[in-house]
Design a protein around this motif. Structure first.
Motif: not given
Ligand SMILES: Nc1nc2c(ncn2[C@@H]2O[C@H](COP(=O)(O)OP(=O)(O)OP(=O)(O)O)[C@@H](O)[C@H]2O)c(=O)[nH]1
Ligand SMILES: [Mg+2]
Lengths: 212, 730
Positions: B442, B451, B457-458, B460-461, B464, B560
């Motif tokens: 991470e 990142y 969080y959202a 980044r999700e 991805v 990733e």
């Protein structure tokens, strides 16, 4: 360890032709296919005997990739011998020989002994460069030629030792001023200093290998 | 103490010849001095009060000037003195007598009142060798040499810094007179009169709590030592010190204990005092900063070694060096400190500085030879008390590395929506402690820039998912090339071949990439070929697989890992440009840094035709990937990617490693060939933690001047964006 002479060698040629494998086969007598690719330069050394004299070979295994050329050129300085290697299964590595030779001629001393090596001769079924072509190129450019396999060790010993024999011969003939280290030759224990230049002694430098 | 007041005091201290034996002498290796023997009388062993007219004679067997104690980090508070070994009968005694206030005052120098007291406190009037337990020699690659002496009583003297070298001579003289055994545990520790009886060695917490530096405990524990006249007299002429001053002031406990080696370590830590030393080469590092330091301290109470006070001095140190939030590498902060200093300097003082500097330059010529000798250890350095706050930006040699950042702590860096609240603090944390392996996947994404720190969080999700699709598309571009098409597509075949022949030659001894038909090797290939389509102009170059391998190993997920690699390449791509300009820029920056931080070494390289620094090529090209074992590489890269002290920390690291071996390089007269071979063979033999600490010190120390060695845009800085630049011609 004491030696009569130390010769500096470089191994040059395209990436992937098997330079590092040749070195490893010569110094360690083994073939290691998972050896890391070379960045910059790596070193190896081995003692050999020529004309009953212990000679230390200090070998510089260079990176073959084109973009590293500006760096690798600086390694030519003061090399007594060079192994110019191509891969008999990949034609382009043969095609690039001219440019390698140009580099060598330009950046190494003019008396450097160059051995042309067609490696991976165990892969005969995938051969892309014939032995004759290799011989022809060597002849045209005044090189000694040999086909080798770092995998089976075929001719590897000879490739290095015959080059050393050539260099030794040149010393005996007085072509090198051995006190000048820019020729890639260092004189070892002092007894041998006198034999540099035209010094007498027998000139039978052959180590008994086959050659060209 | 120093010949000048205020700012130049420290340098004056070093150069003021009147106070010491002539420089040529004081810089020469100290030889045991055969002193005119004078009369003295011995008392009981270990305590020697020598009166006049005694029949016994004593002999000074070693004398070294300019040995100092550094009660605080402030150079101005250094207490300089003379170290001597004196033989009397069969016994050997060591004395260290500071130079006097009056001596300094007589020369028109003001001196801080407080230091007078300090001097009494730190004076070592006579300690018998029989009382010594161990001597640890510290010869940091760039700092002053010093020794720490631990007594059998469990007390330790503060470190004695040898400003003009001589530690080796000191030890060899000792060895001539006493049983000095190198410790098996640490070759820098010499056990004095070591009794090899393991049963006698005990390590109890009781002993540890009783440990206190000698200099602090002495006055309380014992009646203050008789203040002898000598304390008030310039101690220059040898004769002026009568032996009557040599009574021991060492606090002795009733029971002598066999200190174990562990104890020695702890003891030494207690004796660690903060210091901020400077030296002959300090002119390279921005006078004002150093001068400012001493100037600012003039109106402060001196700081004494104590655990609680240590943090105070730390705070002060931070005011000079703490990087600002707005700035990613702390340069601004240093500059600010300088500014402040300038403002505080009066015109007179400035003039003094200038004059001092001029004089120094002249001195420098004279001292060139000896300076060369000392340069390795003379690039002044700073050291703070062990065990102070981990988040101090200052370097502490011997400070334990803080534990790596773990999940729990990581959560504290995030706000409720997952944003990193204080990226700077995070980077700092990573810089010092690294990251726990299971947090790496991470955290590396942040460090590499895949990142954004301020993403939620959202976000980044979503990123991805989006990037996964994008990767798929990129991959399809070449995966769908049919065999038939490939036959007519030489460039593609060639490119793919280049990757294929290299991934099978990358880290195959690491379990993750081991064995035939290893899936991860295939992923390595896929990512690299995809990248060469993503960045078609650059394509694939050797070295990239070395950079990708650890990333894939850590991140694991293919897409990733690809984007992490791509982000890294945003910075590193110039390393692989055909013209090698990026590499040349970095190599030349290293050259400038060496010139700054180790001029004699620079001269040496110059003379030996090594200024191209090609021997650092591999170090820089792939960020030391081949020089350390795999796990250390992960640890190192985190530090580098934190860009905490500098984006070019790796360049300072080159200097740190070179400096560490400078002696050998120069002693053995290495030339380009031998040097290259030597550097190559260092691979696998570089100790990471100490190298990081050295690098950190160098980096802090070089400050602005270091930054100035590295032109903007030097990789791995992000390329300078030119707003109205024409698109690059293809
Ligand atoms: N069959 C066969 N394979 C070989 C031989 N020599 C080398 N190889 C293989 O060829 C590949 C390249 O060999 P290296 O020795 O690493 O090539 P190199 O010339 O050193 O390449 P660079 O370091 O990139 O310049 C390796 O994967 C070896 O397994 C050989 O004689 N026979
Ligand atoms: Mg290789």
């Amino acid at each position: 360890m004491s030696y009569a002479y130390l010769f500096k060698y470089i191994i040059i040629g395209d990436t992937g032709v098997g330079k590092s494998c040749l070195l490893l086969q010569f110094t360690d007598k083994r073939f290691q296919p998972v050896h890391d690719l070379t960045i910059g330069v790596e070193f190896g050394a081995r003692m050999i005997t020529i004309d009953n004299k212990p000679i230390k070979l200090q070998i510089w295994d260079t990176a073959g990739q084109e973009s590293f050329r500006s760096i690798t050129r600086s390694y030519y300085r003061g090399a007594a011998g060079a192994l110019l290697v191509y891969d008999i299964t990949r034609r382009e590595t043969f095609n690039h020989l001219t440019s390698w030779l140009e580099d060598a001629r330009q950046h190494a001393n003019s008396n450097m002994t160059i051995m042309l090596i067609g490696n991976k001769c165990d892969l005969a079924h995938r051969r892309a460069v014939s032995t004759e072509e290799g011989e022809q190129f060597a002849k045209e450019n005044g090189l000694v030629f040999m086909e080798t396999s770092a995998k089976t060790a075929q001719n590897v010993e000879d490739a290095f030792i015959n080059t050393a024999a050539k260099i030794y011969q040149k010393i005996e003939e007085g072509i090198f001023d051995v006190s000048n280290e820019s020729y890639g030759i260092k004189v070892g224990y002092s007894t041998w200093t006198a034999s540099g230049g035209t010094g007498g002694g027998n000139t039978s430098a052959q180590s008994g290998g086959c050659c060209s | 103490m120093g010949g000048q007041s205020g700012p130049t005091m420290d340098s004056g201290d070093f150069f003021d010849q009147s106070e010491f034996v002539p420089s040529s002498k004081s810089n020469a290796p100290s030889k045991p001095v055969q002193d005119r023997s004078s009369s003295s009388s011995g008392n009981e062993a270990g305590k020697m009060v020598v009166g006049n007219g005694s029949p016994d004679s004593y002999k000074v067997v070693f004398i070294k000037d300019n040995v100092s104690v550094h009660p605080t980090q402030n150079a101005s508070e250094r207490i300089s003195g003379r170290l001597r070994l004196i033989k009397q009968g069969a016994s050997l005694f060591m004395t260290w007598i500071p130079y006097t206030v009056q001596g300094a005052a007589r020369r028109g120098t003001s001196i801080m009142k407080s230091t007078e007291k300090d001097r009494n406190l730190y004076t070592i009037r006579a300690v018998s060798l029989a009382e010594m337990r161990s001597i640890r020699r510290h010869t940091p690659p760039f700092g002053l040499q010093y020794v720490i002496i631990v007594l059998t009583s469990g007390l330790a003297f503060p470190p004695l810094y040898f400003h003009t070298g001589g530690v080796r001579e000191f030890l060899s003289t000792l060895r001539n007179h006493a049983l000095l055994v190198r410790s098996n545990d640490d070759s820098n520790v010499y056990l004095v009169n070591d009794v090899q009886d393991p049963l006698q060695r005990s390590l109890t917490s009781l002993e540890l709590t009783e440990v206190t530096p000698v200099s602090v405990i002495t006055p309380a524990a014992e009646p203050p030592p008789v203040v002898t006249k000598e304390d008030d007299v310039e101690p220059v002429p040898e004769e002026s010190i009568t032996s009557s001053s040599m009574h021991t002031s060492v606090y002795r406990q009733g029971v002598r204990r066999e200190a174990s080696r562990e104890i020695i370590n702890v003891l030494e830590k207690f004796s660690m005092v903060t210091k901020f030393a400077r030296d002959t080469t300090a002119h390279l590092f921005g006078e004002s900063r150093f001068l400012g330091n001493s100037e600012m301290d003039l109106d402060r109470a001196p700081m004494r070694l104590r655990n609680d006070d240590a943090s105070k001095s730390n705070i002060e140190f931070q005011t000079l060096n703490r990087p600002q939030e707005s700035n990613s590498d702390g340069k601004e902060a240093v500059a600010k400190g300088e500014d402040e200093t300038h403002r505080r300097l009066t015109g007179v003082e400035k003039e003094k500085i200038e004059r001092g500097e001029k004089e120094k330059k002249e001195e420098k010529e004279e001292k060139k030879k000896s300076a060369e000798e000392e340069a390795a250890t003379n690039v002044g350095t700073f050291e703070l008390v062990d065990g102070t706050q981990n988040d101090s930006p200052a370097l502490v040699w011997g400070r334990a590395r803080p534990p790596p950042l773990g999940h729990e702590e990581w959560a504290t860096f995030l706000d409720s929506e997952g944003r990193v609240v204080d990226p700077k603090a995070l980077k700092k944390r990573v810089f010092h402690g690294g990251v726990e392996p299971n947090l790496r996947p991470e955290l590396w994404k942040f460090l590499l820039g895949h990142y954004k720190f301020d993403s939620t969080y959202a976000e980044r999700e979503a990123l991805v998912a989006l990037k996964r699709e994008e990767y798929k598309v990129l991959q399809t571009q070449w995966k769908t090339v049919s065999e038939d098409q490939a036959r007519r597509f030489a460039k593609f075949r060639e490119r793919k071949h280049r990757v294929e022949k290299d991934v099978v030659r990358t880290d195959r001894t690491i379990p993750f990439y081991e064995g035939d038909d290893n899936k991860n090797v295939d992923i390595l290939r896929d990512i690299l070929v995809t990248y060469s389509f993503y960045n078609f102009d650059l394509g694939y170059c050797q070295g990239m697989s070395d950079l990708l391998s650890p990333i894939l190993h850590v991140v694991v997920e293919e897409s990733e890992a690809f984007w992490c690699f791509a982000a890294l390449m945003e910075r590193m791509a110039p390393n692989f440009h055909r013209d090698q300009a990026g590499m040349q820029a970095q190599l030349s920056a290293v050259s400038k840094l060496v010139q700054l931080l180790d001029n004699p070494l620079h001269d040496y390289f110059k003379q030996n035709d090594c200024l191209n620094y090609f021997f650092c090529f591999r170090w820089i090209l792939i960020c030391f990937k081949r020089e350390f074992d795999y796990n250390d590489v992960l640890r190192l890269w985190e530090v580098l990617w934190s860009h905490y002290l500098s984006e070019h920390f790796h360049l300072y690291m080159c200097v740190a490693i070179l400096k560490r071996h400078r002696r050998k390089i120069m002693d053995e007269q290495m030339e380009f060939d031998t040097l290259l071979k030597f550097i190559n063979e260092l691979s696998g033999h570089i100790e990471l933690e100490s190298t990081l600490r050295d690098t950190e010190a160098l980096c802090l120390f070089a400050g602005e001047k270091g930054t100035a060695c590295i032109p903007p845009g030097t990789p791995p800085s992000l390329p300078v964006v030119e707003v109205d630049a024409f698109p690059m011609s293809l």
